[in-house]
Design a protein around this motif. Structure first.
Motif, PDB file in Angstrom:
ATOM      1  N   GLU A  45      -1.555  -7.518  -0.238  1.00  0.00           N
ATOM      2  CA  GLU A  45      -1.811  -6.488   0.954  1.00  0.00           C
ATOM      3  C   GLU A  45      -1.597  -7.274   2.213  1.00  0.00           C
ATOM      4  OE1 GLU A  45      -5.149  -4.219   0.769  1.00  0.00           O
ATOM      5  OE2 GLU A  45      -4.667  -3.408  -1.269  1.00  0.00           O
ATOM      6  N   ASN A 101       0.769  -1.139   0.090  1.00  0.00           N
ATOM      7  CA  ASN A 101       0.050   0.065  -0.095  1.00  0.00           C
ATOM      8  C   ASN A 101       0.681   1.338   0.007  1.00  0.00           C
ATOM      9  OD1 ASN A 101      -2.445  -1.289  -0.169  1.00  0.00           O
ATOM     10  ND2 ASN A 101      -2.670  -1.357   2.190  1.00  0.00           N
ATOM     11  N   LYS A 141       1.843   1.602  -3.392  1.00  0.00           N
ATOM     12  CA  LYS A 141       0.668   2.166  -4.190  1.00  0.00           C
ATOM     13  C   LYS A 141       0.389   3.729  -4.107  1.00  0.00           C
ATOM     14  CE  LYS A 141      -2.088  -2.121  -4.280  1.00  0.00           C
ATOM     15  NZ  LYS A 141      -3.317  -2.704  -4.129  1.00  0.00           N
ATOM     16  N   GLU A 142       0.301   3.969  -2.845  1.00  0.00           N
ATOM     17  CA  GLU A 142      -0.139   5.510  -2.396  1.00  0.00           C
ATOM     18  C   GLU A 142       0.970   6.550  -3.012  1.00  0.00           C
ATOM     19  OE1 GLU A 142      -0.539   5.189   1.724  1.00  0.00           O
ATOM     20  OE2 GLU A 142      -2.288   3.851   1.516  1.00  0.00           O
TER      21      GLU A 142
END
Length: 203
Positions: free
Chosen positions: A92, A16, A19-20
């Protein structure tokens, strides 16, 4: 090509975080390096839909793959306290234990599908045909980007495309580099040429 250094704090989610960061900065690129450890790992093994979960003091061995404005495809390998190494498709739920440092490389996206004849062709003298997740393909693209060589990258992702490019080059290894529509060689040939003239002859 632009480097990005991420320092993840304890309890961060590995996938994550990438991704972010890629989404918020509108980035496309590859993971170049990683050092760190995890307390929890979630991976999916090839050909198996089950997500495997590991817990403990887990040292990251490698992290490979690409990111595209929030979309990621990453493969993780890690070792447990007994030096047993495991790996698979990153999911994840991979949680940082003490800390993790990641080096990302971003660049302009130029990958097109060779089977799509409707795309407008790039006028670059250099064309690179690559395989997904191929380390030598990644190195070739990084080298071209680092020396600011205009190029077109084509992802070979099906048998038809593979047979078509083999018919042109008579080679079955990747990457395959073409200069002025003539087969030049793979990563080794590209690297040797870079030592001679920094690929100025390719511009």
């Amino acid at each position: 090509m632009q480097p990005h250094s991420l320092k993840l704090s304890p309890e961060s989610d590995l996938i994550n975080s990438i991704k972010e960061y890629s989404l918020s900065n509108n980035l496309y690129g590859y993971v170049s390096g990683v050092v760190g450890n995890l307390r929890t790992v979630c991976i999916q093994c090839p050909g198996n839909q089950v997500i495997n979960k590991f817990e403990g003091n887990l040292e990251i061995v490698s992290l490979n793959g690409h990111f595209h404005k929030g979309d990621v495809h990453l493969h993780l390998s890690f070792a447990d306290e007994g030096c047993n190494v495991f790996g698979g498709h990153l999911e994840e739920g991979c949680i940082v234990k003490k800390g993790t440092d990641i080096l990302l490389l971003s660049f302009e996206q130029k990958i097109i599908n060779i089977s799509n004849h409707d795309l407008i062709t790039n006028e670059s003298r250099v064309k690179a045909y690559i395989l997904k997740d191929c380390p030598w393909s990644k190195r070739a693209i990084r080298l071209l980007n680092s020396l600011s060589i205009p190029h077109e990258v084509t992802l070979i992702d099906n048998d038809e495309s593979f047979q078509k490019i083999m018919a042109q080059s008579s080679h079955n290894t990747f990457p395959q580099i073409f200069l002025d529509n003539k087969f030049f060689g793979g990563y080794d040939a590209l690297s040797e040429q870079a030592k001679l003239d920094n690929l100025i002859s390719f511009k």
